[in-house]
Write a protein that holds these residues in place. Structure first.
Motif, PDB file in Angstrom:
ATOM      1  N   HIS A 109       0.847  -1.190   0.000  1.00  0.00           N
ATOM      2  CA  HIS A 109       0.000   0.000   0.000  1.00  0.00           C
ATOM      3  C   HIS A 109       0.889   1.249   0.000  1.00  0.00           C
ATOM      4  CE1 HIS A 109      -3.382   2.521   0.680  1.00  0.00           C
ATOM      5  NE2 HIS A 109      -4.173   1.547   1.064  1.00  0.00           N
ATOM      6  N   LEU A 114      -1.456  12.274   3.033  1.00  0.00           N
ATOM      7  CA  LEU A 114      -2.770  12.546   3.614  1.00  0.00           C
ATOM      8  C   LEU A 114      -2.774  13.757   4.533  1.00  0.00           C
ATOM      9  CD1 LEU A 114      -3.747   8.862   4.349  1.00  0.00           C
ATOM     10  CD2 LEU A 114      -4.969  10.398   2.798  1.00  0.00           C
ATOM     11  N   GLY A 115      -1.596  14.319   4.804  1.00  0.00           N
ATOM     12  CA  GLY A 115      -1.583  15.453   5.726  1.00  0.00           C
ATOM     13  C   GLY A 115      -0.248  16.173   5.695  1.00  0.00           C
ATOM     14  N   LYS A 193       1.797   5.147  10.368  1.00  0.00           N
ATOM     15  CA  LYS A 193       0.784   4.849  11.395  1.00  0.00           C
ATOM     16  C   LYS A 193      -0.463   5.704  11.187  1.00  0.00           C
ATOM     17  CE  LYS A 193       0.233   4.680  16.435  1.00  0.00           C
ATOM     18  NZ  LYS A 193       0.913   4.911  17.737  1.00  0.00           N
ATOM     19  N   MET A 194      -0.257   6.981  10.920  1.00  0.00           N
ATOM     20  CA  MET A 194      -1.399   7.870  10.690  1.00  0.00           C
ATOM     21  C   MET A 194      -2.147   7.492   9.410  1.00  0.00           C
ATOM     22  SD  MET A 194       0.125  11.610  11.625  1.00  0.00           S
ATOM     23  CE  MET A 194       0.409  12.162  13.308  1.00  0.00           C
ATOM     24  N   ALA A 195      -1.410   7.120   8.354  1.00  0.00           N
ATOM     25  CA  ALA A 195      -2.060   6.757   7.092  1.00  0.00           C
ATOM     26  C   ALA A 195      -2.904   5.503   7.284  1.00  0.00           C
ATOM     27  CB  ALA A 195      -1.014   6.532   6.003  1.00  0.00           C
ATOM     28  N   TRP A 196      -2.347   4.502   7.978  1.00  0.00           N
ATOM     29  CA  TRP A 196      -3.093   3.265   8.215  1.00  0.00           C
ATOM     30  C   TRP A 196      -4.421   3.581   8.913  1.00  0.00           C
ATOM     31  CZ3 TRP A 196      -5.521   0.515  11.930  1.00  0.00           C
ATOM     32  CH2 TRP A 196      -5.810  -0.823  11.651  1.00  0.00           C
ATOM     33  N   HIS A 197      -4.358   4.392   9.956  1.00  0.00           N
ATOM     34  CA  HIS A 197      -5.571   4.688  10.727  1.00  0.00           C
ATOM     35  C   HIS A 197      -6.529   5.590   9.946  1.00  0.00           C
ATOM     36  CE1 HIS A 197      -3.146   3.137  14.113  1.00  0.00           C
ATOM     37  NE2 HIS A 197      -4.299   2.891  14.688  1.00  0.00           N
ATOM     38  N   THR A 198      -5.987   6.535   9.192  1.00  0.00           N
ATOM     39  CA  THR A 198      -6.850   7.420   8.406  1.00  0.00           C
ATOM     40  C   THR A 198      -7.628   6.607   7.375  1.00  0.00           C
ATOM     41  OG1 THR A 198      -5.289   9.248   8.676  1.00  0.00           O
ATOM     42  CG2 THR A 198      -6.881   9.428   6.868  1.00  0.00           C
ATOM     43  N   LEU A 199      -6.935   5.702   6.680  1.00  0.00           N
ATOM     44  CA  LEU A 199      -7.572   4.931   5.608  1.00  0.00           C
ATOM     45  C   LEU A 199      -8.509   3.873   6.169  1.00  0.00           C
ATOM     46  CD1 LEU A 199      -4.445   4.690   3.337  1.00  0.00           C
ATOM     47  CD2 LEU A 199      -6.566   5.925   2.797  1.00  0.00           C
ATOM     48  N   THR A 200      -8.279   3.414   7.383  1.00  0.00           N
ATOM     49  CA  THR A 200      -9.174   2.410   7.973  1.00  0.00           C
ATOM     50  C   THR A 200     -10.504   3.044   8.359  1.00  0.00           C
ATOM     51  OG1 THR A 200      -7.317   1.078   8.722  1.00  0.00           O
ATOM     52  CG2 THR A 200      -9.402   0.737   9.869  1.00  0.00           C
ATOM     53  N   ILE A 201     -10.488   4.252   8.892  1.00  0.00           N
ATOM     54  CA  ILE A 201     -11.761   4.892   9.259  1.00  0.00           C
ATOM     55  C   ILE A 201     -12.361   5.624   8.062  1.00  0.00           C
ATOM     56  CG2 ILE A 201     -10.914   7.153  10.096  1.00  0.00           C
ATOM     57  CD1 ILE A 201     -12.932   6.825  12.430  1.00  0.00           C
ATOM     58  N   SER A 202     -11.562   5.935   7.059  1.00  0.00           N
ATOM     59  CA  SER A 202     -12.038   6.713   5.912  1.00  0.00           C
ATOM     60  C   SER A 202     -11.351   6.197   4.653  1.00  0.00           C
ATOM     61  CB  SER A 202     -11.697   8.193   6.159  1.00  0.00           C
ATOM     62  OG  SER A 202     -12.097   8.987   5.070  1.00  0.00           O
ATOM     63  N   ILE A 208      -3.919  15.538   0.360  1.00  0.00           N
ATOM     64  CA  ILE A 208      -4.107  16.987   0.444  1.00  0.00           C
ATOM     65  C   ILE A 208      -3.687  17.592  -0.908  1.00  0.00           C
ATOM     66  CG2 ILE A 208      -3.869  17.105   2.940  1.00  0.00           C
ATOM     67  CD1 ILE A 208      -0.935  17.908   2.578  1.00  0.00           C
TER      68      ILE A 208
ATOM     69  N   ILE B 103      -4.979  12.082  12.964  1.00  0.00           N
ATOM     70  CA  ILE B 103      -5.676  11.092  12.124  1.00  0.00           C
ATOM     71  C   ILE B 103      -7.100  11.562  11.825  1.00  0.00           C
ATOM     72  CG2 ILE B 103      -6.722   8.784  12.257  1.00  0.00           C
ATOM     73  CD1 ILE B 103      -4.026   7.982  13.771  1.00  0.00           C
ATOM     74  N   GLN B 106      -6.923  14.314   9.364  1.00  0.00           N
ATOM     75  CA  GLN B 106      -6.635  13.803   8.017  1.00  0.00           C
ATOM     76  C   GLN B 106      -7.874  13.159   7.403  1.00  0.00           C
ATOM     77  OE1 GLN B 106      -1.818  12.981   8.143  1.00  0.00           O
ATOM     78  NE2 GLN B 106      -3.161  11.204   8.143  1.00  0.00           N
ATOM     79  N   ALA B 107      -8.660  12.488   8.232  1.00  0.00           N
ATOM     80  CA  ALA B 107      -9.900  11.855   7.759  1.00  0.00           C
ATOM     81  C   ALA B 107     -11.030  12.871   7.640  1.00  0.00           C
ATOM     82  CB  ALA B 107     -10.312  10.727   8.710  1.00  0.00           C
ATOM     83  N   GLY B 168      -6.636  18.011   7.167  1.00  0.00           N
ATOM     84  CA  GLY B 168      -5.386  17.585   6.538  1.00  0.00           C
ATOM     85  C   GLY B 168      -4.141  18.037   7.270  1.00  0.00           C
ATOM     86  N   TRP B 196     -11.966   7.205  17.473  1.00  0.00           N
ATOM     87  CA  TRP B 196     -11.539   6.400  16.312  1.00  0.00           C
ATOM     88  C   TRP B 196     -11.910   4.931  16.528  1.00  0.00           C
ATOM     89  CZ3 TRP B 196      -8.839   2.160  14.971  1.00  0.00           C
ATOM     90  CH2 TRP B 196      -8.474   2.026  13.633  1.00  0.00           C
TER      91      TRP B 196
ATOM     92  N   ILE D 201      -6.318  -3.714   6.840  1.00  0.00           N
ATOM     93  CA  ILE D 201      -6.346  -2.711   5.766  1.00  0.00           C
ATOM     94  C   ILE D 201      -6.381  -3.380   4.387  1.00  0.00           C
ATOM     95  CG2 ILE D 201      -3.858  -2.357   5.400  1.00  0.00           C
ATOM     96  CD1 ILE D 201      -4.521   0.686   5.271  1.00  0.00           C
TER      97      ILE D 201
END
Lengths: 230, 230, 230, 230
Positions: A109, A114-115, A193-202, A208, B103, B106-107, B168, B196, D201
């Motif tokens: 992935h 994302l930020g 870590k932030m990308a994994w969590h961002t994409l899991t909830i959204s 950006i 996170i 970002q979401a 973001g 989250w 993921i």
């Protein structure tokens, strides 16, 4: 740069990866290059971090021709050499199995921007390499790992996105100095870590805007940088 | 308030954000204002936390007119100024990239009041700002970041919900004092982490009732507060 | 039990919840009862943990009639009293906002017995309370919180499942002694964390068999227990 | 091996599982065997780790016939014995409830080889055992737990994949020495954590190729190993 300084800096970078929680057991290795002399210092293979001194660092040239050394180099040496040969401005390389960067590498992935945490250090998507072929795995695995990283940066400046995720393996990170490579490895893990969590909830989260990416990256990098005291 | 006291308090708040794990590398900054004199003290830009002393804190007025300073201020100064000008009762502002608050930023996911932990400190939803326009990013990025936070609080009391998520980017948090701003920044991170996880296992989770939100918020805030020893 | 011993034990239990990472800021409180004298000692309201001594502990009887005290009791006192009155064998009660137990309470998700870690300490499902009515919230919120916990245990032995999740709030945990209540609070958090992750990767995961639950619970509890050195 | 050395090594392995965060409360136990004398040393049941000395270790033979001991052995002794009897080359066994390995055991989710971190230590899928029958649970629970692990390795070399997940319970891990068993238990937890996140993921993530698995496993294990300084 004095060879003793290089070895001391490489030791420090290796210890920093452990101290920052990026490396467990003996997974991981850091190296640095003195571009003037063309000499590289790298962690030895399989030596416990708590016993490691600057004298353990293994020195060789860009073709891997070993200087006088007490130890065998990291088993990933050939990957480091391939990157030093292909990426001119790179002064240091770090390989870790840091948890979330490795998870994204296992999931194949790419990490999109994302930020602004990402954009402050990585100017665009952090790529995942292609799979190695069975032949590459069997005949020249370690060097080929370097080659597929180089492939993933065709047409891109590797210092603008100083990291790649090797598919099914983990991250390689670099910088112009050992200090910046360590910082990039730390930031990569947090960004992953932030990308994994961002994409899991959204799951449909998108990068950006390019304007915002440029604004953040360029305030810290390049000739118009405004960040800090200089 | 004595200017030396303000600078010491601002230093302490900056160090507290690191100690509580809210800030990695040099991401993040805290400032405080003495409303009587109209003077603000803020963290300098890009100085490592371990070297920071009260003398590094940069002092300016509400329009950013600098007093005698040794250092350049945080690159986010204009955002802080916009908030101090718009939000009367705010005495301190903290910006971090703390993991779960970032996170959610970002979401682009507002944090609804899913439990009493949230309601004890934040009286309602913690908003996400709108995206900045390309023009805002290019011409006056940092000040515009303050403006969109102020926009998100139109018709709301910013001290009742002392935090916003910049889309973001990450959280800005405030309070009447530096101590309360640090506490709010810590609680925000925990509340974001809980939100989250709650929404991932239960995507349709809804806020607790307004009665329960009021009961918890008002026992700790306002003239009828009953919590503590006073 | 000597009242000084009770107060010292209650202090220690409160400090243990912080040391084990179950309590942040001043969220949380522990109390103990001496069933012989009918006296209860509980944490004071809003006193920072680092300043707390045994003399801060607040003493009252089962109806909340205060003894000579220097401080006001925890704002959750009435919940503790309701549980001590309804649950005979309970000697100590702990309330925390520990992260994963609170997440499950916010998601209103009972914790089913997904493994032997759960079964070793909790003999069956850990329940979530019903929502309080608007009237309960307005008129007698804290006592009603105790009542809905008691309701959730109708027909069950509260010492066999020594914890409840208050909906939209967090866990209350108990035990026959302060030591066992602290241990139950720690295990609850770990069990909640494991349940959250098990159900996220495997939403249809079902409880382990009743035989296996009995086997594990009864080897540690009751007259036929075989665990340990006694 | 001297019996005192064995007991000291077993003590150290037990303490290492706590130090590495694999064991909470008194969940978990480590044992070692001296194949020459056929004697096994194992942790005592329910003794707090902070009080444990080498003299607490309990010694018995492969049939569980106890030598002179001050304490009762771990309640999981019969599982260890079953594994030592069935798996010739195993010199040490560790049982933990480490968080992510237990989560995968609760989800009954075998851990496929998703990356080289896994492949460096485990040559293939880490299996989940079948459920025990009600009869097995009632009559000979602990020994049967060993039997279902042995069943899961029918036709496989247990030293190539030195761990199993007991369904609804947690991991058992082994190695030729106590040091390698501790390392395998640490790596298993990290590999389980990475697998959980990779599959969440990317639910269709598939194992890395057999060539890549072989390349990594065999550079660290077997007669052609190239890793390290020997």
């Amino acid at each position: 740069m004095n060879l003793d300084t290089l070895k001391a800096n490489v030791l420090n970078a290796n210890l920093a990866t452990v101290r920052h929680g990026l490396v467990k057991a003996t997974f991981g290795n850091a190296s640095g290059i003195d571009r003037e002399s063309g000499l590289i210092a790298i962690k030895p293979s399989g030596v416990p971090y708590e016993d490691m001194t600057a004298d353990h660092m293994v020195v060789c040239d860009l073709d891997g021709r070993s200087q006088t050394n007490l130890y065998r180099p990291s088993s990933d040496l050939e990957t480091h050499l391939a990157l030093y040969r292909a990426f001119d401005g790179v002064g240091a390389i770090i390989h870790t199995h840091s948890t979330f960067a490795t998870i994204m590498a296992q999931a194949r992935h790419p990490i999109i921007s994302l930020g602004t945490t990402h954009a402050d250090y990585f100017h665009g998507t952090i790529p995942v390499t292609r799979n190695l072929t069975p032949e590459e795995i069997k005949s020249r695995y370690v060097a080929a790992t370097g080659d597929v990283i180089v492939e993933a940066f065709e047409g891109r400046d590797p210092l603008e996105v100083p990291a790649a995720l090797v598919a099914g393996h983990g991250p390689f990170v670099w910088g112009d100095t050992l200090e910046s490579a360590v910082l990039n490895a730390m930031i990569l893990e947090e960004v992953a870590k932030m990308a994994w969590h961002t994409l899991t909830i959204s799951p449909s989260a998108s990068p950006i805007s390019q304007d915002l990416q440029d604004r953040h990256y360029l305030r810290k990098h390049g000739e118009n940088a405004t960040y800090g005291q200089n």
